[in-house]
Each structure stands twice: as structure tokens, then as C-alpha cells.
Design a protein around this motif. Structure first.
Motif, mmCIF file in Angstrom:
data_model
loop_
_atom_site.group_PDB
_atom_site.id
_atom_site.type_symbol
_atom_site.label_atom_id
_atom_site.label_comp_id
_atom_site.label_asym_id
_atom_site.label_seq_id
_atom_site.Cartn_x
_atom_site.Cartn_y
_atom_site.Cartn_z
ATOM 1 N N GLY A 1 32.186 47.094 31.473
ATOM 2 C CA GLY A 1 32.242 45.853 30.712
ATOM 3 C C GLY A 1 33.455 45.016 31.063
ATOM 4 O O GLY A 1 34.501 45.528 31.455
ATOM 5 N N LEU A 2 33.301 43.697 30.952
ATOM 6 C CA LEU A 2 34.394 42.741 31.094
ATOM 7 C C LEU A 2 34.274 41.780 29.921
ATOM 8 O O LEU A 2 33.311 41.021 29.825
ATOM 9 C CB LEU A 2 34.298 41.978 32.424
ATOM 10 C CG LEU A 2 35.308 40.843 32.621
ATOM 11 C CD1 LEU A 2 36.737 41.354 32.532
ATOM 12 C CD2 LEU A 2 35.067 40.130 33.953
ATOM 13 N N GLU A 3 35.243 41.879 29.023
ATOM 14 C CA GLU A 3 35.166 41.062 27.820
ATOM 15 C C GLU A 3 36.467 40.295 27.605
ATOM 16 O O GLU A 3 37.533 40.683 28.078
ATOM 17 C CB GLU A 3 34.884 41.951 26.599
ATOM 18 C CG GLU A 3 35.870 43.088 26.413
ATOM 19 C CD GLU A 3 35.476 44.020 25.298
ATOM 20 O OE1 GLU A 3 34.687 43.606 24.426
ATOM 21 O OE2 GLU A 3 35.966 45.165 25.285
ATOM 22 N N TYR B 1 43.988 45.665 30.790
ATOM 23 C CA TYR B 1 44.193 44.530 29.882
ATOM 24 C C TYR B 1 45.123 43.528 30.564
ATOM 25 O O TYR B 1 46.175 43.900 31.102
ATOM 26 C CB TYR B 1 44.814 44.985 28.565
ATOM 27 C CG TYR B 1 43.965 45.976 27.815
ATOM 28 C CD1 TYR B 1 43.038 45.557 26.860
ATOM 29 C CD2 TYR B 1 44.088 47.341 28.060
ATOM 30 C CE1 TYR B 1 42.257 46.474 26.169
ATOM 31 C CE2 TYR B 1 43.305 48.264 27.374
ATOM 32 C CZ TYR B 1 42.401 47.826 26.437
ATOM 33 O OH TYR B 1 41.630 48.731 25.765
ATOM 34 N N LEU B 2 44.738 42.236 30.534
ATOM 35 C CA LEU B 2 45.466 41.191 31.246
ATOM 36 C C LEU B 2 45.271 39.863 30.524
ATOM 37 O O LEU B 2 44.182 39.595 30.008
ATOM 38 C CB LEU B 2 44.928 41.088 32.684
ATOM 39 C CG LEU B 2 45.516 40.045 33.620
ATOM 40 C CD1 LEU B 2 46.805 40.577 34.240
ATOM 41 C CD2 LEU B 2 44.512 39.695 34.729
ATOM 42 N N ARG B 3 46.310 39.042 30.498
ATOM 43 C CA ARG B 3 46.158 37.716 29.905
ATOM 44 C C ARG B 3 45.143 36.890 30.699
ATOM 45 O O ARG B 3 45.149 36.905 31.941
ATOM 46 C CB ARG B 3 47.497 36.974 29.920
ATOM 47 C CG ARG B 3 48.585 37.583 29.064
ATOM 48 C CD ARG B 3 49.904 36.856 29.286
ATOM 49 N NE ARG B 3 49.794 35.444 28.947
ATOM 50 C CZ ARG B 3 50.520 34.478 29.525
ATOM 51 N NH1 ARG B 3 51.379 34.774 30.497
ATOM 52 N NH2 ARG B 3 50.367 33.232 29.135
ATOM 53 N N SER C 1 35.407 46.197 43.590
ATOM 54 C CA SER C 1 36.508 46.031 44.533
ATOM 55 C C SER C 1 37.848 46.336 43.869
ATOM 56 O O SER C 1 37.923 46.643 42.674
ATOM 57 C CB SER C 1 36.508 44.613 45.107
ATOM 58 O OG SER C 1 36.783 43.665 44.087
ATOM 59 N N SER C 2 38.921 46.227 44.657
ATOM 60 C CA SER C 2 40.265 46.506 44.161
ATOM 61 C C SER C 2 40.771 45.356 43.287
ATOM 62 O O SER C 2 40.838 44.208 43.734
ATOM 63 C CB SER C 2 41.226 46.715 45.346
ATOM 64 O OG SER C 2 42.566 46.721 44.914
ATOM 65 N N PHE C 3 41.137 45.676 42.070
ATOM 66 C CA PHE C 3 41.688 44.673 41.164
ATOM 67 C C PHE C 3 43.045 44.190 41.655
ATOM 68 O O PHE C 3 43.365 42.999 41.578
ATOM 69 C CB PHE C 3 41.793 45.262 39.754
ATOM 70 C CG PHE C 3 42.329 44.303 38.728
ATOM 71 C CD1 PHE C 3 41.639 43.148 38.414
ATOM 72 C CD2 PHE C 3 43.526 44.547 38.077
ATOM 73 C CE1 PHE C 3 42.126 42.248 37.462
ATOM 74 C CE2 PHE C 3 44.024 43.670 37.129
ATOM 75 C CZ PHE C 3 43.325 42.515 36.821
ATOM 76 N N TYR C 4 43.852 45.103 42.178
ATOM 77 C CA TYR C 4 45.168 44.713 42.697
ATOM 78 C C TYR C 4 45.022 43.790 43.899
ATOM 79 O O TYR C 4 45.796 42.857 44.078
ATOM 80 C CB TYR C 4 45.979 45.951 43.066
ATOM 81 C CG TYR C 4 46.549 46.674 41.869
ATOM 82 C CD1 TYR C 4 46.135 46.358 40.574
ATOM 83 C CD2 TYR C 4 47.488 47.674 42.009
ATOM 84 C CE1 TYR C 4 46.635 47.014 39.469
ATOM 85 C CE2 TYR C 4 48.015 48.338 40.905
ATOM 86 C CZ TYR C 4 47.573 47.999 39.643
ATOM 87 O OH TYR C 4 48.091 48.650 38.547
ATOM 88 N N GLY C 5 44.017 44.055 44.744
ATOM 89 C CA GLY C 5 43.768 43.162 45.868
ATOM 90 C C GLY C 5 43.390 41.771 45.398
ATOM 91 O O GLY C 5 43.815 40.769 45.980
ATOM 92 N N TRP D 1 41.829 39.558 28.801
ATOM 93 C CA TRP D 1 40.687 40.248 29.392
ATOM 94 C C TRP D 1 40.802 41.746 29.133
ATOM 95 O O TRP D 1 41.898 42.319 29.152
ATOM 96 C CB TRP D 1 40.641 40.053 30.908
ATOM 97 C CG TRP D 1 40.379 38.689 31.434
ATOM 98 C CD1 TRP D 1 41.218 37.922 32.198
ATOM 99 C CD2 TRP D 1 39.179 37.920 31.290
ATOM 100 N NE1 TRP D 1 40.628 36.723 32.537
ATOM 101 C CE2 TRP D 1 39.373 36.700 31.992
ATOM 102 C CE3 TRP D 1 37.973 38.135 30.633
ATOM 103 C CZ2 TRP D 1 38.403 35.704 32.055
ATOM 104 C CZ3 TRP D 1 37.001 37.150 30.691
ATOM 105 C CH2 TRP D 1 37.212 35.948 31.394
ATOM 106 N N HIS D 2 39.655 42.394 28.953
ATOM 107 C CA HIS D 2 39.567 43.853 28.996
ATOM 108 C C HIS D 2 38.508 44.208 30.027
ATOM 109 O O HIS D 2 37.329 43.861 29.875
ATOM 110 C CB HIS D 2 39.187 44.456 27.644
ATOM 111 C CG HIS D 2 38.923 45.937 27.728
ATOM 112 N ND1 HIS D 2 37.829 46.519 27.124
ATOM 113 C CD2 HIS D 2 39.590 46.931 28.361
ATOM 114 C CE1 HIS D 2 37.846 47.820 27.368
ATOM 115 N NE2 HIS D 2 38.900 48.086 28.123
ATOM 116 N N LEU D 3 38.944 44.877 31.099
ATOM 117 C CA LEU D 3 38.057 45.291 32.190
ATOM 118 C C LEU D 3 37.940 46.810 32.158
ATOM 119 O O LEU D 3 38.935 47.517 32.250
ATOM 120 C CB LEU D 3 38.647 44.834 33.530
ATOM 121 C CG LEU D 3 37.956 45.308 34.811
ATOM 122 C CD1 LEU D 3 36.549 44.728 34.917
ATOM 123 C CD2 LEU D 3 38.793 44.917 36.033
#
Length: 253
Positions: A117-119, A159-161, A176-180, A140-142
Motif C-alpha cells: 500500500g501507498l497512502e 514514512y516521508l513528508r 524499484s529502489s526507493f533510495y534510487g 506518505w506511508h509506503l
């Protein structure tokens, strides 16, 4: 040299884990003999049935069952269909700012992630300081299942703004890579604080990862900051204790 240490392999329990008085539980002796059998069978080898093992070692099936339970929890065995096979080595994940994707690829495995989920929701007060947000602002919550060669090995919540990645729900490829992705946005990681502990998965987590609830898990809490020292993300990563180990390098201060 102590004769009990002859043939000792570095990293294994001293004196094979046998106490000085020499009395060990019957299941543990059977476990040691089955472990030798695993070395003979090799990775992917199919283990004989509980009944066959009980006859081979002249013990009850319950004794064999207890030995197998420990070998499963240690990651020496894995279930495959209706049988049990010898598992491969654990994945070694570095405790560093490298992503999960990069760590798995270095070991010749194929990393992947399955989106749960992505909310987007208003930031609660207890989360705000860790990601540099104001209470109530959008975050965001991924949540994704971690894969290695299509095997489910963990669960990750990030969790990210929203202000940091406003088009996350449009541009980001969940496998894919979130950091990328963040690097492509011009966001560079500077440092992170991590806490590592052992836990048991909740029923929901065990279902998503595909493991029994009693299987020990390795839980990492990470608070990351960018190169300017500003809070960036909070990550809760749950890894299967039977499939993962973690490495780090220590230096004298």
C-alpha cells in the motif's frame, strides 16, 4: 589443546554447545546428527521424512520434530511443498545507508518488492519529529514486501513528508529502489540512526511475509537525515530471522 576443541569450527558453539557435565537433551544430539546430514545433502537436498529420521536415529518422532523445529528457525532448513529441503546461506545485509536492493544484488540474488500500500495521511504528533514534519501536514506511508529471487523475506514500512516527494504516487515504481528514486530527485542521504532488535511478527505481518507467527524476526528502526542534517524518513524493516544476518564494520574512535 583441550581435546574438546579439536576440530572446532570458528563461529560455531564452543565444544559443540555441550555442557561440561556432558549431559545433553536427546533432541539436541539428534539435531547435531541431522546437521551433519544436511552438509552431506547440500543446498536444495531433500530431507528424509520424520519417520525415516526417527528410525535412522532410533528415537521418537517427537524428538526428531523438535530437532527439525530448531533447524528451521535457524535457517538451515526450509519447507518446500509437502517436504523439507536444505536451505541456502542467509542473506547478509550491511548495516549501512545502502538500500536493500543494492545489498541483495551484491550477493548475486535478484531483489524485488511487492507493493502492499501507498497512502497519504495527516502526520500524527509522535511521527512528526522523526521525519521533520509538522503535526497534521501530509505524509506518505509506503509498505512493501521484500523479495529475494521471488522468496518473501521481509516487510518494509517507510514514512516521508509529501513535500519531499510530492509525485511519489505517480512517478515511483513500487518494485524499484526507493533510495534510487530519492537520489533522482536530488535528495542525498547523510546519516542515519538505527536500532536492531528481535521480535515476533504480528498475525498480519506473518501472513504477508508467509511465515509462522512463532518465527523470530529481526526488526530495524531507521531514522535518516539528508546531507544537510535535516530529518528525512522513518523506516520500519522486518526481516526473517531464518533468512537474514546483518554485518557492519567497527572502527576505533
Amino acid at each position: 589443546m583441550d581435546e574438546n576443541l579439536q576440530g572446532h569450527r570458528a563461529g560455531s558453539p564452543v565444544r559443540s554447545g555441550i555442557p561440561e557435565h556432558g549431559r545433553i537433551p536427546k533432541y539436541y544430539a539428534v539435531k547435531a546428527r541431522i546437521a551433519e546430514l544436511l552438509d552431506e545433502l547440500g543446498e536444495g537436498g531433500t530431507l528424509p521424512t520424520e519417520r525415516d529420521l526417527a528410525e535412522r536415529y532410533e528415537v521418537s518422532r517427537e524428538t526428531v520434530r523438535q530437532a527439525l523445529r530448531e533447524l528451521l528457525l535457524e535457517g538451515r532448513l526450509r519447507r518446500s511443498g509437502r517436504g523439507t529441503v536444505v536451505a541456502g546461506p542467509k542473506l547478509e545485509q550491511p548495516l549501512s545507508l545502502a538500500s536493500y536492493t543494492e545489498g541483495v544484488r551484491r550477493q548475486g540474488r535478484r531483489p524485488g518488492r511487492q507493493l502492499i500500500g501507498l497512502e497519504r495521511f495527516p502526520c500524527p504528533s509522535d511521527l512528526a519529529p522523526g521525519i521533520g514534519a509538522e503535526t497534521g501536514e501530509p505524509v506518505w506511508h509506503l509498505e512493501r514486501v521484500l523479495l529475494a529471487d521471488d522468496e518473501r523475506v521481509g516487510l518494509e514500512s517507510t514514512y516521508l513528508r509529501v513535500a519531499r516527494a510530492p509525485r511519489l504516487n505517480v512517478d515511483f515504481q513500487p518494485d524499484s529502489s526507493f533510495y534510487g528514486y530519492l537520489r533522482d530527485l536530488g535528495i542525498s542521504f547523510g546519516e542515519a540512526d538505527e536500532k536492531l532488535e528481535t521480535v515476533l511478527a504480528t498475525p498480519r505481518e506473518a501472513l504477508l511475509i508467509g511465515t509462522p507467527p512463532a518465527l523470530p524476526m529481526l526488526l530495524i528502526h531507521r531514522f535518516s537525515r539528508d546531507q544537510g542534517g535535516r530529518p528525512l524518513e522513518r523506516v520500519r524493516s522486518l526481516y526473517r530471522g531464518d533468512r537474514f544476518s546483518f554485518t557492519t564494520r567497527l572502527r576505533a574512535e
